[in-house]
Write a protein that holds these residues in place. Structure first.
Motif, PDB file in Angstrom:
ATOM      1  N   GLY A   1      55.285  40.859  50.978  1.00  0.00           N
ATOM      2  CA  GLY A   1      54.278  41.667  49.736  1.00  0.00           C
ATOM      3  C   GLY A   1      54.803  40.555  48.537  1.00  0.00           C
ATOM      4  O   GLY A   1      55.374  39.547  48.560  1.00  0.00           O
ATOM      5  N   GLY A   2      54.124  40.931  47.314  1.00  0.00           N
ATOM      6  CA  GLY A   2      54.239  40.406  46.270  1.00  0.00           C
ATOM      7  C   GLY A   2      53.010  39.487  45.782  1.00  0.00           C
ATOM      8  O   GLY A   2      52.241  39.352  46.445  1.00  0.00           O
ATOM      9  N   PRO A   3      53.303  38.991  44.469  1.00  0.00           N
ATOM     10  CA  PRO A   3      52.343  38.243  43.968  1.00  0.00           C
ATOM     11  C   PRO A   3      51.879  36.863  44.571  1.00  0.00           C
ATOM     12  O   PRO A   3      52.881  36.382  45.361  1.00  0.00           O
ATOM     13  N   GLY A   4      50.666  36.251  44.449  1.00  0.00           N
ATOM     14  CA  GLY A   4      50.221  35.308  45.300  1.00  0.00           C
ATOM     15  C   GLY A   4      48.848  35.175  45.681  1.00  0.00           C
ATOM     16  O   GLY A   4      48.023  36.053  45.358  1.00  0.00           O
ATOM     17  N   SER A   5      48.412  34.009  46.166  1.00  0.00           N
ATOM     18  CA  SER A   5      47.305  33.786  46.527  1.00  0.00           C
ATOM     19  C   SER A   5      47.056  33.608  48.092  1.00  0.00           C
ATOM     20  O   SER A   5      47.617  32.644  48.628  1.00  0.00           O
ATOM     21  N   PHE A   6      46.112  34.385  48.762  1.00  0.00           N
ATOM     22  CA  PHE A   6      46.254  34.439  50.000  1.00  0.00           C
ATOM     23  C   PHE A   6      44.768  34.300  50.915  1.00  0.00           C
ATOM     24  O   PHE A   6      43.876  34.842  49.989  1.00  0.00           O
ATOM     25  N   TYR A   7      44.915  34.328  52.209  1.00  0.00           N
ATOM     26  CA  TYR A   7      43.376  34.424  52.886  1.00  0.00           C
ATOM     27  C   TYR A   7      43.719  34.501  54.415  1.00  0.00           C
ATOM     28  O   TYR A   7      44.677  34.000  54.789  1.00  0.00           O
TER      29      TYR A   7
ATOM     30  N   ALA B   1      51.983  43.663  39.647  1.00  0.00           N
ATOM     31  CA  ALA B   1      51.153  44.656  40.697  1.00  0.00           C
ATOM     32  C   ALA B   1      51.890  45.607  41.437  1.00  0.00           C
ATOM     33  O   ALA B   1      52.972  45.134  41.611  1.00  0.00           O
ATOM     34  N   GLY B   2      51.668  46.951  41.305  1.00  0.00           N
ATOM     35  CA  GLY B   2      52.457  47.671  42.019  1.00  0.00           C
ATOM     36  C   GLY B   2      51.744  48.444  43.040  1.00  0.00           C
ATOM     37  O   GLY B   2      50.560  48.239  43.604  1.00  0.00           O
TER      38      GLY B   2
ATOM     39  N   SER C   1      43.682  31.047  36.753  1.00  0.00           N
ATOM     40  CA  SER C   1      43.960  31.458  35.213  1.00  0.00           C
ATOM     41  C   SER C   1      44.147  32.503  35.085  1.00  0.00           C
ATOM     42  O   SER C   1      44.059  33.289  34.154  1.00  0.00           O
ATOM     43  N   ARG C   2      44.731  33.471  36.185  1.00  0.00           N
ATOM     44  CA  ARG C   2      44.999  34.866  36.197  1.00  0.00           C
ATOM     45  C   ARG C   2      46.073  35.125  35.260  1.00  0.00           C
ATOM     46  O   ARG C   2      47.065  34.600  35.062  1.00  0.00           O
ATOM     47  N   ALA C   3      46.285  36.236  34.603  1.00  0.00           N
ATOM     48  CA  ALA C   3      47.050  36.956  33.791  1.00  0.00           C
ATOM     49  C   ALA C   3      47.834  37.773  34.318  1.00  0.00           C
ATOM     50  O   ALA C   3      47.556  38.331  35.414  1.00  0.00           O
ATOM     51  N   ASP C   4      49.033  38.156  33.956  1.00  0.00           N
ATOM     52  CA  ASP C   4      49.829  39.266  34.444  1.00  0.00           C
ATOM     53  C   ASP C   4      49.127  40.621  34.309  1.00  0.00           C
ATOM     54  O   ASP C   4      48.537  40.691  33.476  1.00  0.00           O
ATOM     55  N   GLY C   5      49.295  41.287  35.248  1.00  0.00           N
ATOM     56  CA  GLY C   5      48.632  42.834  35.287  1.00  0.00           C
ATOM     57  C   GLY C   5      47.453  42.703  35.786  1.00  0.00           C
ATOM     58  O   GLY C   5      46.898  41.475  36.280  1.00  0.00           O
ATOM     59  N   GLY C   6      46.393  43.575  35.717  1.00  0.00           N
ATOM     60  CA  GLY C   6      45.220  43.866  36.178  1.00  0.00           C
ATOM     61  C   GLY C   6      45.032  44.074  37.673  1.00  0.00           C
ATOM     62  O   GLY C   6      46.120  44.140  38.305  1.00  0.00           O
ATOM     63  N   PRO C   7      43.704  44.098  38.054  1.00  0.00           N
ATOM     64  CA  PRO C   7      43.542  44.531  39.668  1.00  0.00           C
ATOM     65  C   PRO C   7      43.779  43.433  40.576  1.00  0.00           C
ATOM     66  O   PRO C   7      44.165  42.225  40.016  1.00  0.00           O
ATOM     67  N   ILE C   8      43.932  43.740  41.946  1.00  0.00           N
ATOM     68  CA  ILE C   8      44.153  42.833  42.977  1.00  0.00           C
ATOM     69  C   ILE C   8      42.666  42.348  43.158  1.00  0.00           C
ATOM     70  O   ILE C   8      41.684  43.144  43.539  1.00  0.00           O
ATOM     71  N   ALA C   9      42.343  41.110  43.008  1.00  0.00           N
ATOM     72  CA  ALA C   9      41.131  40.459  43.400  1.00  0.00           C
ATOM     73  C   ALA C   9      40.857  40.245  44.685  1.00  0.00           C
ATOM     74  O   ALA C   9      41.672  39.296  45.262  1.00  0.00           O
ATOM     75  N   VAL C  10      39.639  40.418  45.267  1.00  0.00           N
ATOM     76  CA  VAL C  10      39.452  40.284  46.888  1.00  0.00           C
ATOM     77  C   VAL C  10      38.122  39.826  47.079  1.00  0.00           C
ATOM     78  O   VAL C  10      37.324  40.295  46.347  1.00  0.00           O
ATOM     79  N   LEU C  11      37.889  38.834  48.022  1.00  0.00           N
ATOM     80  CA  LEU C  11      36.598  38.495  48.459  1.00  0.00           C
ATOM     81  C   LEU C  11      36.585  38.769  49.622  1.00  0.00           C
ATOM     82  O   LEU C  11      37.501  38.587  50.596  1.00  0.00           O
TER      83      LEU C  11
END
Length: 433
Positions: free
Chosen positions: A51-57, A73-74, A251-261
């Motif tokens: 788990g945790g922050p990052g960019s994945f596919y 993200a929580g 360019s993402r900032a801390d917080g906000g939704p989890i972005a998904v394609l």
């Protein structure tokens, strides 16, 4: 990786993406290649995920799911999802594909989805898809120009211009050579078209192979305002989502939704597959993301309640030669902005809340948009939007790029609209509902 600086740059990149994606499997892998270049990590569904922050596919067959988890993200953080699809109407290779008669070699194909049959006539076509070997290994294959659906000459059918009737079984058998079918092997051609590997046709255990156009995408028109290409339905939205997600990740900032394609396969035939929107693929990924953030069952439900989906699929621009087929008051045009798609019977998932959110996003992005609704006597198509809303309970709005010639071998859009969809999508990925 920022978005292209102009619509002209974006449309050229869309053309390159389409050319690299003659099948859903190629689209998923080309999308993954682009995301890897942007710093995303590919995950294996058979392995545990941290788990945790990052960019994945992940890639599952012809589908691609990619996501960006922001810092902070929580377990109850919601998801902002861009839903699209990687398949297009076409023709799929049958078992025992090498056929023919009267000195011709032909390919046995089955109609996939709802293509405009006549648009595939008299074009140089290719085969593309995947081969799965008896040992379970998979190879992507794509031929060069190979096939053609030859039309009967007017001299042999003098009434053809009064009404062309094509029988899907008798008339839609493309030619690919001359000779005796018993002495030829179309699978051998496909095996020889695998890049970077030597493939024995005798070891092919299965295949998912479709026909695709070979003509390059092109910008044209009096002021260069039009873009013609195969598979704009729906690689236009898949590409916009890829570009927007890569830009958001950079360019993402801390917080906000989890972005998904979520780029599903099999939308054109009802989405009922393990990689389609009716299947579990999106839910599987969202559950694993939430689990990685320590979510309880209740918190996972909170996250879904806080989520939003843009179902992005191509829609119809008004046709100048058939205006009576459109709603009298709503006439979307090319380069007028992406569509907000509305249907009273929920063939599109847009409701008042979703319409207001879309209007807010477009206003903040400085992007015009247009409303689309069907003529009451013309049945409305559907999208993955109602499927996603029904399956997961996520509020969904249907949008997309306006087209002419939808489901043709070569569709038509405006140069500006795909870029505008990407601009709004990038803003959407970082905007809490």
């Amino acid at each position: 990786m920022p978005l292209p600086s102009s619509a002209a740059d974006h449309i050229q990149d869309l053309g390159a993406f389409v050319s690299a994606s003659p099948s859903s499997f190629h689209a998923a892998h080309e999308g993954g290649r682009r995301l890897a270049e942007a710093g995303f990590t590919r995950l294996d569904e058979l392995e545990p995920w941290e788990g945790g922050p990052g960019s994945f596919y992940i890639i599952r067959d012809g589908a691609l799911i990619a996501w960006v988890v922001p810092e902070g993200a929580g377990p109850a953080t919601g998801f902002n999802i861009l839903g699209a699809h990687t398949d297009s109407p076409s023709f799929k290779l049958k078992p025992k594909p090498t056929t023919g008669a009267h000195g011709w070699l032909q390919a046995g194909v089955e109609v996939y989805g709802g293509p405009l049959l006549n648009s595939w006539l008299d074009r140089e076509l290719r085969l593309a898809g995947r081969l799965v070997m008896l040992d379970g290994t998979e190879h992507l294959t794509a031929t060069g120009p190979l096939l053609r659906f030859p039309q009967l000459a007017i001299h042999l059918d003098r009434a053809v211009n009064e009404g062309l009737a094509l029988d899907k079984q008798r008339h839609m058998n493309p030619v690919w050579g001359l000779g005796n079918p018993s002495d030829s092997d179309l699978l051998g051609v496909l095996a020889g078209s695998v890049a970077g590997a030597s493939v024995d046709p005798a070891q092919i255990g299965g295949y998912d192979v479709v026909i695709a156009d070979t003509q390059d995408p092109a910008v044209f028109g009096g002021k260069g305002e039009f873009f013609a290409s195969g598979r704009l339905d729906n690689l236009s939205a898949t590409h916009a989502g890829l570009a927007a997600l890569a830009a958001h990740a950079g360019s993402r900032a801390d917080g906000g939704p989890i972005a998904v394609l979520a780029a599903f396969d099999h939308e054109e035939i009802g989405s009922n597959s393990r990689s389609g929107a009716c299947g579990p693929i999106l839910e599987d990924v969202l559950v694993r993301i939430s689990d990685g953030l320590g979510a309880t069952v209740s918190q996972r439900r909170q996250a879904l309640a806080a989520s939003f989906c843009l179902s992005a699929d191509a829609g119809h621009a008004v046709h100048p030669n058939y205006p009576e087929r459109h709603d009298p008051a709503n006439h979307p045009v090319l380069n007028g902005g992406p569509l907000l798609k509305i249907n009273a019977n929920q063939r599109y998932a847009t409701d008042a809340f979703g319409a207001a959110f879309w209007a807010r996003l477009c206003g903040e992005a400085g992007v015009p948009y247009q409303e689309f609704v069907s003529n009451n006597v013309v049945p409305c198509g559907s999208t993955i939007g109602p499927l996603t809303a029904t399956r997961l309970g996520i509020r969904t709005v249907d949008v997309g790029v306006p087209l002419l010639s939808m489901h043709s071998a070569r569709e038509l859009c405006g140069v500006e609209d795909p870029y505008r969809l990407a601009v709004v999508t990038e803003l959407f990925f970082g905007t809490a509902v």
